[in-house]
Write a protein that holds these residues in place. Structure first.
Motif, PDB file in Angstrom:
ATOM      1  N   ILE A   1      43.908  54.134  21.011  1.00 30.71           N
ATOM      2  CA  ILE A   1      43.022  54.704  20.600  1.00 30.71           C
ATOM      3  C   ILE A   1      42.962  54.348  19.101  1.00 30.71           C
ATOM      4  N   LEU A   2      42.103  53.094  19.236  1.00 30.52           N
ATOM      5  CA  LEU A   2      41.211  52.658  18.227  1.00 30.52           C
ATOM      6  C   LEU A   2      40.328  53.502  16.792  1.00 30.52           C
ATOM      7  N   PRO A   3      39.907  53.643  15.786  1.00 25.87           N
ATOM      8  CA  PRO A   3      38.768  54.141  15.404  1.00 25.87           C
ATOM      9  C   PRO A   3      37.544  52.845  15.584  1.00 25.87           C
ATOM     10  N   PRO A   4      36.524  53.587  16.035  1.00 27.95           N
ATOM     11  CA  PRO A   4      35.080  52.945  16.171  1.00 27.95           C
ATOM     12  C   PRO A   4      34.782  51.801  15.076  1.00 27.95           C
ATOM     13  N   ARG A   5      34.964  52.050  13.599  1.00 26.28           N
ATOM     14  CA  ARG A   5      35.041  51.452  12.373  1.00 26.28           C
ATOM     15  C   ARG A   5      35.255  50.015  13.115  1.00 26.28           C
TER      16      ARG A   5
ATOM     17  N   GLY B   1      55.308  45.801  30.025  1.00 25.89           N
ATOM     18  CA  GLY B   1      54.342  45.476  30.787  1.00 25.89           C
ATOM     19  C   GLY B   1      53.300  45.101  29.853  1.00 25.89           C
ATOM     20  N   LYS B   2      51.863  46.342  30.955  1.00 27.03           N
ATOM     21  CA  LYS B   2      50.445  45.967  30.305  1.00 27.03           C
ATOM     22  C   LYS B   2      50.131  46.948  29.427  1.00 27.03           C
ATOM     23  N   LEU B   3      49.985  46.027  28.487  1.00 31.61           N
ATOM     24  CA  LEU B   3      49.922  47.893  26.693  1.00 31.61           C
ATOM     25  C   LEU B   3      47.797  47.748  27.264  1.00 31.61           C
ATOM     26  N   GLU B   4      47.909  48.746  26.719  1.00 31.22           N
ATOM     27  CA  GLU B   4      46.293  49.225  27.034  1.00 31.22           C
ATOM     28  C   GLU B   4      45.535  49.362  25.852  1.00 31.22           C
ATOM     29  N   ILE B   5      44.083  48.491  25.046  1.00 29.84           N
ATOM     30  CA  ILE B   5      44.046  48.868  23.765  1.00 29.84           C
ATOM     31  C   ILE B   5      42.323  49.283  24.004  1.00 29.84           C
ATOM     32  N   THR B   6      42.093  50.643  23.404  1.00 32.41           N
ATOM     33  CA  THR B   6      40.234  50.925  23.108  1.00 32.41           C
ATOM     34  C   THR B   6      39.846  51.286  22.273  1.00 32.41           C
ATOM     35  N   ILE B   7      38.536  50.701  22.082  1.00 32.18           N
ATOM     36  CA  ILE B   7      38.013  51.250  20.630  1.00 32.18           C
ATOM     37  C   ILE B   7      37.106  51.904  20.555  1.00 32.18           C
TER      38      ILE B   7
ATOM     39  N   GLN C   1      27.361  56.948  27.077  1.00 31.15           N
ATOM     40  CA  GLN C   1      28.386  57.306  26.057  1.00 31.15           C
ATOM     41  C   GLN C   1      29.574  56.274  26.104  1.00 31.15           C
ATOM     42  N   ILE C   2      30.226  56.842  27.170  1.00 34.90           N
ATOM     43  CA  ILE C   2      31.311  56.024  27.283  1.00 34.90           C
ATOM     44  C   ILE C   2      31.398  54.369  27.569  1.00 34.90           C
ATOM     45  N   LYS C   3      30.846  54.237  28.200  1.00 37.86           N
ATOM     46  CA  LYS C   3      30.401  52.652  28.884  1.00 37.86           C
ATOM     47  C   LYS C   3      30.424  51.871  27.099  1.00 37.86           C
ATOM     48  N   LYS C   4      30.344  52.739  26.616  1.00 38.76           N
ATOM     49  CA  LYS C   4      30.171  51.192  25.606  1.00 38.76           C
ATOM     50  C   LYS C   4      31.567  51.187  25.117  1.00 38.76           C
ATOM     51  N   ASP C   5      32.299  52.663  24.705  1.00 36.02           N
ATOM     52  CA  ASP C   5      34.229  51.491  24.766  1.00 36.02           C
ATOM     53  C   ASP C   5      34.374  50.197  24.921  1.00 36.02           C
ATOM     54  N   ILE C   6      35.470  49.876  23.866  1.00 31.49           N
ATOM     55  CA  ILE C   6      35.326  48.503  24.208  1.00 31.49           C
ATOM     56  C   ILE C   6      36.943  48.705  24.597  1.00 31.49           C
ATOM     57  N   LYS C   7      37.774  47.914  25.804  1.00 32.50           N
ATOM     58  CA  LYS C   7      38.537  48.038  26.149  1.00 32.50           C
ATOM     59  C   LYS C   7      38.875  46.430  26.650  1.00 32.50           C
ATOM     60  N   TRP C   8      40.456  46.474  26.750  1.00 38.30           N
ATOM     61  CA  TRP C   8      40.652  45.461  27.349  1.00 38.30           C
ATOM     62  C   TRP C   8      42.798  45.430  27.363  1.00 38.30           C
ATOM     63  N   LYS C   9      43.257  44.961  28.349  1.00 39.42           N
ATOM     64  CA  LYS C   9      44.654  44.938  28.452  1.00 39.42           C
ATOM     65  C   LYS C   9      45.294  43.853  27.969  1.00 39.42           C
TER      66      LYS C   9
END
Length: 497
Positions: free
Chosen positions: A406-410, A140-146, A126-134
């Motif tokens: 941590i951004l919303p799934p929408r 420094g390196k900010l991280e983004i996840t949907i 389930q976690i692998k479905k999350d969208i992530k990038w840096k």
């Protein structure tokens, strides 16, 4: 087929040491009862399946035979019930954890983290479905996840929830009583949750992992009592006691006020883990010596929010200093930069604290927060302003303070629609789902001469990253301009008075 699936599940549990060979028949009979079978037969041999494949096949059987409603929530509840039958008792796990801890703290946490994956409390599929990038920034390196790992309720499940009485037991998702709780349409199932007892500041606390894993080894440390969050001297004592137990982890707390605090303020808790955030690597841009605390390193951190970093080998002195800063900040006013400690009977100033071990020293970041609102900014003066709400409207808590959005799934569906509308020159404002993004897109679109199906995803990710940085800047009580930094230094100077 049902017997073959039971065989596969039992084999998986034996391989992962969730159950013992001596208990095999005991657990088979438990599964027979759950699936309303009259007997057990040796199943036909089938290709080896993953745990989630086994569970999904068993859920299909349960739905087909009317043992389970066929909606997302019901399937989730029944799925956890299945694996819960094979999850060791808390006493067994605590005993195993203590044996590993005798080797070293990391061996113990590694064991417990792997256990949480093996019993599917942490569902990696389930976690692998999350969208992530840096994205690289001047901080420094900010991280983004949907985040897509939280199960989404369908309309059928929402209707069902209205029929179920909410008993308010457990009182919240962080209460100890969640352990082995069956769940319902109001509350997730937790039969595969196991919690470890620990002592912090001579109090009973508990240690568990988050099922959503926003970052590496994301753990939660929760108070035995269902008591509201409160940042105070005791908070710092608890933080450093945790580091003595798990020196390889960081630990931090959301602020204890609405708007600037986390999503659950009703239950005192911390979050920790082994992840390295951009804030960890942020440098001190100016050092100071503070009267009565000269032996403690003190400095302002180069970060979008207003962060003070203090460090020392003497954790007791560090606790005194942190408490001194907290008390000063809670009563601090500077109308020139919109900081008021109190309006009428409402307090506004608080702190987001983050602790870690670095170079054999205790290091503590104190992020200054203020939750005041006004007519111009009804959602919060030091909160994402309204023009950013298309991307982020929710509270900016501990995790985002450290540089991970941590951004919303929408946003997954909205970004897919935006890609289509941008590439095909459609009017974004005509689609209700994405019209909120119209102004945002119009602002950045002219900067790109060539937008095509190969670069549209990267462009949108880049612009989201810029928006997240702006969000963080909004939350800084002392802005990173001449006026703001002078105001920050003015506050620091009050510590010497």
């Amino acid at each position: 087929m049902i017997y073959a699936l039971i065989d596969q599940l039992i084999l998986y549990a034996l391989e992962k040491k969730l159950i013992k060979q001596e208990d095999k028949i005991f657990h088979i009979n438990g599964l027979i009862d759950l699936f309303k079978l009259q007997e057990y037969k040796q199943g036909k041999k089938i290709s080896k399946m993953t745990l989630n494949e086994i569970l999904n096949a068993l859920l299909d059987y349960a739905c087909k035979n009317q043992l389970c409603e066929n909606d997302n929530v019901a399937r989730s509840l029944f799925g956890v019930k299945i694996i819960g039958l094979l999850t060791p008792k808390p006493s067994e796990l605590i005993s195993q954890f203590k044996q590993y801890y005798q080797k070293n703290p990391k061996a113990a946490s590694d064991f417990f983290y792997q256990f949480n994956q093996d019993c599917n409390y942490i569902n990696n599929d389930q976690i692998k479905k999350d969208i992530k990038w840096k994205t690289q920034s001047s901080y420094g390196k900010l991280e983004i996840t949907i985040n897509l790992s939280k199960p989404e309720k369908d309309p059928k499940a929402i209707a069902k929830a209205k029929e179920n009485k909410n008993t308010y037991y457990p009182q919240c998702l962080l209460c100890k009583e969640n352990e082995y709780y069956a769940g319902n349409y109001h509350h997730p199932a937790r039969q595969n949750l196991r919690i470890l007892p620990i002592k912090l500041a001579d109090e009973n606390w508990f240690f568990q992992y988050s099922p959503y894993v926003y970052y590496k080894e994301h753990c939660i440390i929760l108070n035995q009592k269902h008591t509201p969050m409160k940042i105070c001297k005791k908070t710092f004592e608890r933080l450093f006691d945790f580091l003595k137990i798990f020196p390889h982890y960081f630990i931090g707390s959301n602020a204890d006020l609405p708007i600037v605090g986390g999503s659950i303020l009703s239950h005192d808790h911390f979050q920790g883990g082994s992840h390295t955030f951009a804030l960890n690597n942020a440098k001190i841009e100016k050092k100071y010596k503070i009267k009565n605390f000269e032996n403690i390193d003190f400095g302002i951190v180069k970060w979008p929010l207003s962060v003070i970093r203090i460090s020392s080998k003497d954790n007791k002195k560090l606790i005194e200093f942190a408490d001194f800063i907290l008390k000063k900040w809670k009563n601090y006013n500077d109308k020139n930069v919109n900081i008021l400690a109190k309006t009428q009977n409402t307090h506004h100033n608080t702190i987001t604290p983050i602790a870690r071990m670095k170079n054999s020293k205790f290091e503590l970041d104190l992020v200054l927060r203020n939750n005041r609102t006004d007519e111009k900014y009804p959602f919060g003066i030091f909160h994402p302003h309204e023009h950013l709400h298309n991307i982020k409207k929710e509270n900016i808590g501990l995790i985002e303070v450290m540089g991970l959005a941590i951004l919303p799934p929408r946003l997954k569906e909205e970004l897919e629609l935006l890609s289509d509308y941008i590439l095909n020159n459609k009017n974004i404002n005509t689609n209700e789902k994405i019209k909120k993004h119209t102004q945002w897109v119009e602002n950045f679109l002219p900067k790109y001469k060539d937008i095509n199906d190969k670069n549209i995803e990267k462009i949108l990710q880049k612009e989201i990253s810029k928006t997240f940085l702006e969000v963080l800047k909004n939350c800084g009580v002392f802005k990173r301009n001449k006026k703001g930094m002078q105001a920050f230094e003015k506050f620091v100077n009050t510590l010497n008075k």
